[in-house]
Design a protein around this motif. Structure first.
Motif, mmCIF file in Angstrom:
data_model
loop_
_atom_site.group_PDB
_atom_site.id
_atom_site.type_symbol
_atom_site.label_atom_id
_atom_site.label_comp_id
_atom_site.label_asym_id
_atom_site.label_seq_id
_atom_site.Cartn_x
_atom_site.Cartn_y
_atom_site.Cartn_z
ATOM 1 N N SER A 54 -1.769 -4.432 -6.903
ATOM 2 C CA SER A 54 -2.114 -3.413 -5.911
ATOM 3 C C SER A 54 -1.845 -2.039 -6.510
ATOM 4 O O SER A 54 -1.111 -1.905 -7.497
ATOM 5 C CB SER A 54 -1.312 -3.612 -4.620
ATOM 6 O OG SER A 54 0.078 -3.569 -4.878
ATOM 7 N N ALA A 56 -1.921 2.613 -5.804
ATOM 8 C CA ALA A 56 -1.808 3.753 -4.894
ATOM 9 C C ALA A 56 -2.878 4.762 -5.268
ATOM 10 O O ALA A 56 -3.392 4.774 -6.395
ATOM 11 C CB ALA A 56 -0.420 4.383 -4.989
ATOM 12 N N GLU A 116 -6.182 4.973 2.276
ATOM 13 C CA GLU A 116 -5.575 3.645 2.195
ATOM 14 C C GLU A 116 -6.526 2.616 2.797
ATOM 15 O O GLU A 116 -6.994 2.756 3.925
ATOM 16 C CB GLU A 116 -4.242 3.626 2.937
ATOM 17 C CG GLU A 116 -3.526 2.293 2.850
ATOM 18 C CD GLU A 116 -2.057 2.380 3.229
ATOM 19 O OE1 GLU A 116 -1.562 1.427 3.855
ATOM 20 O OE2 GLU A 116 -1.403 3.395 2.884
ATOM 21 N N ALA A 142 -5.569 -3.859 -2.595
ATOM 22 C CA ALA A 142 -5.017 -2.901 -1.647
ATOM 23 C C ALA A 142 -4.710 -1.609 -2.408
ATOM 24 O O ALA A 142 -4.110 -1.637 -3.475
ATOM 25 C CB ALA A 142 -3.741 -3.448 -1.015
ATOM 26 N N TYR A 144 -2.861 2.008 -1.574
ATOM 27 C CA TYR A 144 -2.001 2.636 -0.564
ATOM 28 C C TYR A 144 -2.007 4.149 -0.713
ATOM 29 O O TYR A 144 -2.102 4.687 -1.821
ATOM 30 C CB TYR A 144 -0.576 2.097 -0.701
ATOM 31 C CG TYR A 144 -0.472 0.611 -0.439
ATOM 32 C CD1 TYR A 144 -0.469 0.110 0.855
ATOM 33 C CD2 TYR A 144 -0.413 -0.301 -1.499
ATOM 34 C CE1 TYR A 144 -0.396 -1.252 1.103
ATOM 35 C CE2 TYR A 144 -0.323 -1.665 -1.264
ATOM 36 C CZ TYR A 144 -0.317 -2.129 0.045
ATOM 37 O OH TYR A 144 -0.250 -3.479 0.276
ATOM 38 N N ASN A 145 -1.903 4.818 0.448
ATOM 39 C CA ASN A 145 -1.795 6.279 0.477
ATOM 40 C C ASN A 145 -1.030 6.669 1.734
ATOM 41 O O ASN A 145 -1.555 6.531 2.849
ATOM 42 C CB ASN A 145 -3.185 6.924 0.478
ATOM 43 C CG ASN A 145 -3.123 8.437 0.355
ATOM 44 O OD1 ASN A 145 -2.081 9.049 0.562
ATOM 45 N ND2 ASN A 145 -4.250 9.042 0.033
ATOM 46 N N PRO A 146 0.220 7.118 1.610
ATOM 47 C CA PRO A 146 1.026 7.431 2.802
ATOM 48 C C PRO A 146 0.477 8.584 3.624
ATOM 49 O O PRO A 146 0.885 8.779 4.776
ATOM 50 C CB PRO A 146 2.394 7.782 2.213
ATOM 51 C CG PRO A 146 2.112 8.207 0.804
ATOM 52 C CD PRO A 146 0.935 7.395 0.364
ATOM 53 N N LYS A 151 -3.087 2.515 8.019
ATOM 54 C CA LYS A 151 -2.324 1.788 7.012
ATOM 55 C C LYS A 151 -2.740 0.319 6.984
ATOM 56 O O LYS A 151 -3.278 -0.215 7.966
ATOM 57 C CB LYS A 151 -0.830 1.902 7.279
ATOM 58 C CG LYS A 151 -0.389 1.227 8.581
ATOM 59 C CD LYS A 151 1.125 1.305 8.765
ATOM 60 C CE LYS A 151 1.555 0.558 10.038
ATOM 61 N NZ LYS A 151 3.016 0.573 10.217
ATOM 62 N N ARG A 545 -1.634 4.579 11.707
ATOM 63 C CA ARG A 545 -0.313 4.905 11.168
ATOM 64 C C ARG A 545 0.400 5.870 12.121
ATOM 65 O O ARG A 545 -0.158 6.908 12.493
ATOM 66 C CB ARG A 545 -0.448 5.554 9.791
ATOM 67 C CG ARG A 545 0.895 5.758 9.077
ATOM 68 C CD ARG A 545 0.744 6.611 7.835
ATOM 69 N NE ARG A 545 -0.169 6.031 6.873
ATOM 70 C CZ ARG A 545 0.174 5.123 5.960
ATOM 71 N NH1 ARG A 545 1.416 4.692 5.906
ATOM 72 N NH2 ARG A 545 -0.722 4.659 5.118
ATOM 73 N N LEU A 551 7.188 2.194 5.323
ATOM 74 C CA LEU A 551 6.250 1.581 4.386
ATOM 75 C C LEU A 551 6.617 0.121 4.179
ATOM 76 O O LEU A 551 7.799 -0.239 4.163
ATOM 77 C CB LEU A 551 6.290 2.314 3.041
ATOM 78 C CG LEU A 551 5.808 3.764 3.025
ATOM 79 C CD1 LEU A 551 6.080 4.387 1.652
ATOM 80 C CD2 LEU A 551 4.315 3.838 3.342
ATOM 81 N N THR A 552 5.622 -0.711 4.030
ATOM 82 C CA THR A 552 5.892 -2.096 3.642
ATOM 83 C C THR A 552 6.451 -2.112 2.223
ATOM 84 O O THR A 552 6.298 -1.131 1.466
ATOM 85 C CB THR A 552 4.610 -2.941 3.689
ATOM 86 O OG1 THR A 552 3.680 -2.440 2.723
ATOM 87 C CG2 THR A 552 3.981 -2.899 5.074
ATOM 88 N N ALA A 555 3.645 -1.578 -0.312
ATOM 89 C CA ALA A 555 3.157 -0.202 -0.324
ATOM 90 C C ALA A 555 4.172 0.724 -0.978
ATOM 91 O O ALA A 555 3.821 1.597 -1.780
ATOM 92 C CB ALA A 555 2.854 0.248 1.100
#
Length: 797
Positions: A54, A56, A116, A142, A144-146, A151, A545, A551-552, A555
């Protein structure tokens, strides 16, 4: 009767005949059809190995590609197309990569503001577009992007479906039959599940109970009775259950039963209530599209067990097909050949220097006795990495099937369950071809022929009219002072073809002819093909989100890795800029620029500088004798007066001052006349797609660059050819620089090299992150001579 091919069976070929009847069939259309498929319709499959599971936003997706034809390296395609899609099937990025020896590598740079979501990588060759898209490579990731408004979360509560498959597809009264049970889902499959069988009229009485082998399959045996309706009830580890009917019990028919043992493959025809037991069945076994076995079996041979010696076959999927006398398919069964003994090459990891302190230096050597030119090497923090697929599972299983198989790597691991693989294959169907179609002459329609590397048609016009049958001077301009002239002639349409080219940077090509207002129209012969089918489902879902959402773990790890890489790149860039100011061109680099034009330069070249290194000219005065033993993997093969130069057991081209030369000219050529020798193991633009490499010899009085030619072409018209997409350079961290040691290092991938030269041994050095307690080494490749996968997955001890 067994049939073998050297390409397919890498063992001694022998003659083995199994005659079960002197009577023959009047028709042999099935054999002719499968031989036609094998000869004219090779089935390519692609495997991409990625650096992580995965990513980001802002990351690089790094990958190594392998292209196979059945169970060997493909010699069909030399170009691979790789595309990146978002979840709505919007094309985000695409790469065109050269395949050298059926391998390639590349990367996708993800945008910092990428939302994300789940993204998909598709890979295919032009030849593969003639067949079903289902066999093209497709993998989801996957990203991810906070900062995204939504999400990703695992879809652990997704519904699953269950299917049942009697062995060989027949469910006949009175025949003890093996039944495979298969689970599939749009989300995550339950890890454990079990089931039982009932008579629909007596739902409280269990006829049999069984446990699943894994997430995908389980199996059981039962002897059905006529006029009964059976059901299977499945319950997962979360208490969810489903009930499904077994097929209707047939009062008469046959069942093809197969056992794949360590030394042989046994098969048996079980029948019940067959009206006419005179005559014969024909059974054909194929591996991929290849016809390997045929036998004629009496219809009344109900208790006989037949066998095929497994040691004369290779690992892979074997398809048994039973035909009646009119060549109708009666039953089919897939099995894996020798699942107990997987035949692949395992490099040895030795001379391990291990230090698990934060940011500490580690090293190991890779050794192989086989003729392996290079391998891909990745080192991971074991606690952070889970490999779902590898070259073994792709080569032997998933590359030939279209259904989703969860964790396919498990079927080829050291602790594999061979019964689970067998049940999985009972639940699958071979879809590369359909017997009914090919026997009736319905074969795939070939619309897209593969081109060797990059090929273009260029139409030259004057005042809008084609310039026919005319000599045209072309000059290929490089990014340095050198250039090359080439004279070509247009055809009756005013077209000229530029074929078999392998280059990365866009090439500006000037052209000169006596005509008014000349113009050039560029027509690429091979290009990207749009994706038609829908993207597969993912085991993630997208939810809103909230500001305080944590965050998981997946992630968090991906984002930490991305942040570390960005900080690392900033520091490394600063360091490299300082180095660049002080860097001077070495004498050998200067000589290479003076003697060789850009068309004859390659990232894989090895340079022998006779001008600045006087010691090279010592020893044998003959250039062929000098070359022998100097370059790893290079062989000078002599047969009486005949001499060949081989690289990886294939002939290489010889160039003298960048003019292709017969080897005969070099006989007795004195080494004192040589200024430089370059050995190129991959393609280069001047070689026009010669994947076997070349030896480039430069004399002291020969080519000194083509700057003057370039000046003479100033002001002429030109066109630009786009080349392959050049991969970025992967920067493995080097902690000997103290300015990097204050970074917080939580990397998953500790080392990545998609093309490490092996030449029987190689050394790997990498630095630990701040927390790894076990380092996992994965080595991947393919042996050309033995046509076997190269694979090792080990923990450094």
């Amino acid at each position: 009767m067994l049939y073998f091919s050297k390409r397919f069976v890498c063992k001694s070929i022998f003659a083995f005949f199994l005659f079960l009847s002197l009577s023959g069939f009047s028709q042999d259309k099935a054999e002719q059809a499968i031989q036609n498929m094998d000869k004219n319709f090779p089935q390519e499959k692609v495997y991409l190995m990625f650096d992580k599971n995965s990513y980001a936003a802002g990351d690089n997706i790094w990958f190594k590609a392998f292209v196979f034809d059945g169970y060997s390296k493909s010699n069909v395609s030399t170009t691979l197309f790789v595309e990146l899609y978002d979840s709505s099937k919007k094309l985000i990025d695409k790469k065109m990569l050269p395949l050298y020896n059926s391998e390639g590598n590349g990367n996708f740079q993800l945008a910092d503001n990428l939302k994300e979501n789940i993204y998909y990588v598709r890979a295919y060759t032009i030849w593969m577009t003639n067949f079903s898209e289902d066999f093209q490579f497709m993998k989801s990731f996957a990203v991810y992007n906070p900062n995204s408004p939504e999400k990703l979360i695992k879809n652990d509560n997704a519904d699953w479906s269950v299917s049942v498959f009697p062995e060989s597809g027949t469910f006949v009264a009175g025949i003890d039959t093996k039944i495979a049970v298969r689970l599939q889902s749009g989300g995550t499959l339950p890890k454990n599940w079990n089931g039982y069988i009932i008579d629909k009229d007596k739902p409280n009485a269990h006829l049999a109970d069984f446990e699943s082998f894994d997430q995908n399959v389980g199996s059981f045996f039962m002897t059905p009775q006529k006029d009964k309706q059976y059901q299977v009830v499945i319950t997962d580890n979360n208490g969810k259950n489903q009930k499904i009917d077994l097929p209707q019990v047939a009062e008469s028919g046959i069942n093809l039963q197969v056992k794949s043992l360590a030394d042989k493959i046994e098969y048996q025809i079980k029948s019940n209530n067959i009206a006419d037991e005179s005559g014969y069945y024909k059974i054909i076994a194929t591996i991929g599209n290849r016809f390997v076995y045929k036998a004629r079996i009496r219809k009344n041979s109900n208790d006989e067990v037949f066998s095929i010696p497994a040691n004369q076959l290779i690992n892979g999927i074997l398809q048994f097909t039973l035909f009646d006398e009119k060549e109708n398919v009666v039953a089919q069964r897939l099995c894996f050949i020798q699942p107990q003994k997987l035949n692949f090459l395992k490099p040895v990891v030795q001379s391990i220097s291990k230090n698990l302190n934060p940011k500490s230096l580690n090293s190991f050597d890779i050794k192989s006795d086989s003729n392996i030119y290079d391998v891909s090497v990745a080192v991971y923090d074991q606690s952070k990495f889970n490999q779902k697929e590898n070259i073994l599972s792709a080569f032997w299983l998933t590359g030939d099937f279209t259904d989703t198989i969860e964790q396919p790597v498990q079927y080829f691991s050291d602790n594999r369950n061979t019964d689970a693989l067998d049940a999985l294959l009972i639940s699958e169907k071979w879809k590369r071809f359909n017997w009914k179609d090919i026997i009736s002459g319905k074969f795939p329609v070939i619309k897209n022929q593969p081109e060797k590397y990059i090929s273009y048609n260029v139409r030259i016009t004057s005042n809008g009219a084609p310039v026919k049958n005319t000599n045209i001077n072309l000059m290929f301009e490089g990014d340095k002072s050198g250039s090359k002239l080439l004279t070509v002639i247009t055809d009756n349409n005013g077209d000229l073809s530029l074929k078999n080219m392998a280059f990365y940077e866009p090439q500006k090509i000037y052209y000169q002819l006596n005509a008014d207002n000349p113009d050039a129209v560029i027509i690429p012969k091979v290009s990207f093909v749009p994706l038609k089918k829908e993207l597969p489902q993912s085991d993630f879902i997208l939810v809103k989100r909230n500001p305080n959402d944590a965050l998981t773990s997946e992630a968090s790890l991906a984002i930490e890795n991305s942040q570390f890489q960005k900080k690392l790149n900033e520091k490394v860039t600063d360091i490299e800029e300082v180095k660049l100011i002080a860097k001077k061109q070495s004498p050998t680099e200067k000589l290479n620029d003076e003697l060789s034009s850009p068309m004859f330069q390659s990232a894989s070249e090895t340079i022998f500088d006779f001008v600045n290194d006087k010691s090279l000219a010592t020893g044998s005065p003959d250039i062929l004798l000098w070359l022998e033993g100097r370059v790893a993997g290079l062989q000078i093969q002599r047969d009486g007066a005949d001499v060949d130069v081989l690289m990886r057991n294939k002939k290489v081209d010889i160039y003298l001052d960048e003019v292709k030369t017969e080897l005969e000219i070099l006989r007795g050529f004195n080494i004192s006349n040589i200024a430089m020798i370059k050995v190129v193991k991959d393609d280069f633009f001047g070689g026009f797609g010669n994947s076997n490499g070349a030896i480039l010899i430069y004399t002291k009085n020969g080519n000194t660059g083509s700057g003057e030619v370039m000046k003479s072409m100033t002001g002429l018209k030109f066109f630009i050819l786009k080349g392959y997409d050049k991969p970025d350079f992967y920067k493995n961290i080097f902690y000997s620089n103290d300015s990097l040691k204050n970074l917080i290092d939580n990397r998953i991938n500790l080392y990545w090299n998609p093309k490490l030269p092996l030449d029987q041994s190689a050394k790997v050095e990498f630095y630990n992150n701040d927390s790894a307690k076990q380092n996992r080494v994965i080595i991947t490749g393919f042996d050309d001579e033995k046509q076997l996968p190269v694979f090792s997955d080990s923990i450094l001890n």
